[in-house]
Write a protein that holds these residues in place. Sequence first.
Motif, PDB file in Angstrom:
ATOM      1  N   GLU A 172       0.309  12.535  -1.463  1.00  0.00           N
ATOM      2  CA  GLU A 172       1.507  12.620  -2.312  1.00  0.00           C
ATOM      3  C   GLU A 172       2.223  13.952  -2.154  1.00  0.00           C
ATOM      4  O   GLU A 172       3.410  14.067  -2.435  1.00  0.00           O
ATOM      5  CB  GLU A 172       1.130  12.440  -3.791  1.00  0.00           C
TER       6      GLU A 172
ATOM      7  N   ALA B 264      -1.056   6.657   5.581  1.00  0.00           N
ATOM      8  CA  ALA B 264      -0.992   5.405   4.830  1.00  0.00           C
ATOM      9  C   ALA B 264      -2.410   5.015   4.448  1.00  0.00           C
ATOM     10  O   ALA B 264      -3.377   5.446   5.091  1.00  0.00           O
ATOM     11  CB  ALA B 264      -0.366   4.306   5.689  1.00  0.00           C
ATOM     12  N   GLU B 265      -2.544   4.187   3.422  1.00  0.00           N
ATOM     13  CA  GLU B 265      -3.885   3.841   2.938  1.00  0.00           C
ATOM     14  C   GLU B 265      -4.707   3.050   3.947  1.00  0.00           C
ATOM     15  O   GLU B 265      -5.909   3.208   4.024  1.00  0.00           O
ATOM     16  CB  GLU B 265      -3.772   3.048   1.635  1.00  0.00           C
TER      17      GLU B 265
ATOM     18  N   GLN C 165       6.160   5.879  -0.352  1.00  0.00           N
ATOM     19  CA  GLN C 165       6.770   4.564  -0.554  1.00  0.00           C
ATOM     20  C   GLN C 165       5.671   3.506  -0.565  1.00  0.00           C
ATOM     21  O   GLN C 165       4.577   3.721  -0.056  1.00  0.00           O
ATOM     22  CB  GLN C 165       7.743   4.237   0.589  1.00  0.00           C
ATOM     23  N   GLN C 166       6.006   2.350  -1.118  1.00  0.00           N
ATOM     24  CA  GLN C 166       5.148   1.182  -0.970  1.00  0.00           C
ATOM     25  C   GLN C 166       5.576   0.495   0.328  1.00  0.00           C
ATOM     26  O   GLN C 166       6.766   0.228   0.514  1.00  0.00           O
ATOM     27  CB  GLN C 166       5.350   0.218  -2.157  1.00  0.00           C
TER      28      GLN C 166
ATOM     29  N   MET D 148       0.850  -1.193   0.000  1.00  0.00           N
ATOM     30  CA  MET D 148       0.000   0.000   0.000  1.00  0.00           C
ATOM     31  C   MET D 148       0.890   1.248   0.000  1.00  0.00           C
ATOM     32  O   MET D 148       2.074   1.177   0.316  1.00  0.00           O
ATOM     33  CB  MET D 148      -0.904   0.008   1.242  1.00  0.00           C
ATOM     34  N   ARG D 149       0.283   2.382  -0.343  1.00  0.00           N
ATOM     35  CA  ARG D 149       1.052   3.626  -0.386  1.00  0.00           C
ATOM     36  C   ARG D 149       1.076   4.260   1.011  1.00  0.00           C
ATOM     37  O   ARG D 149       0.085   4.235   1.733  1.00  0.00           O
ATOM     38  CB  ARG D 149       0.408   4.623  -1.347  1.00  0.00           C
TER      39      ARG D 149
ATOM     40  N   GLU E  34       1.313  -4.174   3.954  1.00  0.00           N
ATOM     41  CA  GLU E  34      -0.058  -4.039   4.453  1.00  0.00           C
ATOM     42  C   GLU E  34      -0.076  -4.319   5.958  1.00  0.00           C
ATOM     43  O   GLU E  34       0.671  -5.178   6.432  1.00  0.00           O
ATOM     44  CB  GLU E  34      -0.973  -5.071   3.769  1.00  0.00           C
TER      45      GLU E  34
END
Length: 346
Positions: free
Chosen positions: A316, A119-120, A15-16, A1-2, A19
Motif C-alpha cells: 500500500e 499483486a496478491e 487498485q482491485q 485482488m489488490r 484474478e
Amino acid sequence: MRALVYVGPERMEMQQVAEPELRPGEALLAVSAAGVCGSDIHGFLGHSERRKAGLVMGHETVARVLETGPGVSGWRPKARVCFNPLVSCGVCPACLSGRQNVCPDWRLFGMDRLHGTYAERIAVPACQLHSLSESLPEEEAILVEPMAVVLHAFRISLVETPGTMAIVGAGPIGMLALVLAKLRGLPQVCVMDVNEGRLEAARRLGADLVVHGGHRDAVEEVRAWAGGAGAECVLEAVGLAATRRAAVAAAAKGARLVFLGLAENESALPWIEMTRNEQAVFTAFAYTPRDFQASVRLVESRRFDLKPWTESLPLEEGQRGFLKIAHDPGSTLKLLLRVGEPSRAA
Ligand SMILES: [Zn+2]
Ligand SMILES: [Zn+2]
C-alpha cells in the motif's frame, strides 16, 4: 485482488484487479514479497517504452504455491518459491543454444502486457519455479533475480579472475557485483558512485577503495589505485554516457569492459583509444535459466548480507517507496514491498 498499478509517470496506486487465470502448465502463487528493480524505477519515472500505464510491475518475488494447473507435477501447495521471471520461446536457435536471454520473443513478468508481482496473486509457468528453503529471509530471497544478472555477466565476460576490478555504479547490481567479486576472491575491487551512503555500504561490503564519482579526478584515483595503469576489468552498472566514459577511462590497456547499465541507449565512446588499447568490450543482459539456478544456490548459501541496506514497506505504501528510491534513496539499496502474509515468520 489488490495490486499496485502504474498509472502514469511517478504515480502508482492500489487498485482491485482481475484474478490471474490459471492455465495448463502453470502454478498459481500467493505473493509474499516483491523487490523493486532498477528497471521498475525506470518504468515508474515514465522512461520505459515497455512499461505503460495500467501495468502491474514487479519481477523479484518470494511466494507460496496455492494450486497448480493441469499437467503440472512436483509442486505441492504451500511450497515456498521464487521464479525466473524471464520467459522465452524455448524453440528458437538462441533458446536451443542456452541463451534464452536473447530469444527474440523473451518476455518479462511486470513488463509489456504481462502483469508482475506487485499483486496478491500471479500465475506463472511451473517450469520457471525454484524452491526456496523456509529459513531464507525474504530480504535475501528477493536478491536471487538481480544476483542472476551479475552471475551471468561474470560468466560470459570473465574467463580469468582479474587482479583489479572497478565497478561504476553502486546500485543493487553494482553492489552485488562487488559481493560476487569478493566471494570469488578478486584481490582488489573498487567502487565508484555519487551517493555517499552507498559508498559507505560498499566499504562495509568489502570494497578496497571507494571513489566519489563527482570528484574531478575520480578516474585518476581509480587508475592510481590500480598501480597507475587502470583496472584490469571495469564493470559499468549505470548506463549513462558519463559513467560509460568513466568506465573506459578507468580501464587498463588490454582490460575487459563489461557494460550492464541500461539508462541511455546511445553514448559516444573513444573508439580509437579503446581499439589501440585493445580493450575487450562485453555487454551482458539479464540471465539464462542456468544463471538463475546458480543464483538460487548462491543466495541460499547465505554468504552475503544486504539486509542493512534493504527497506521493507507494505504494498500500500508503494507510491511513497518508489518516490524515495527514485529520487532520494540515501543508503537504501533495495526496496522490498510486502504483499501478502509473510512467507516466513519474523
Ligand atoms: Zn530486475
Ligand atoms: Zn527463443
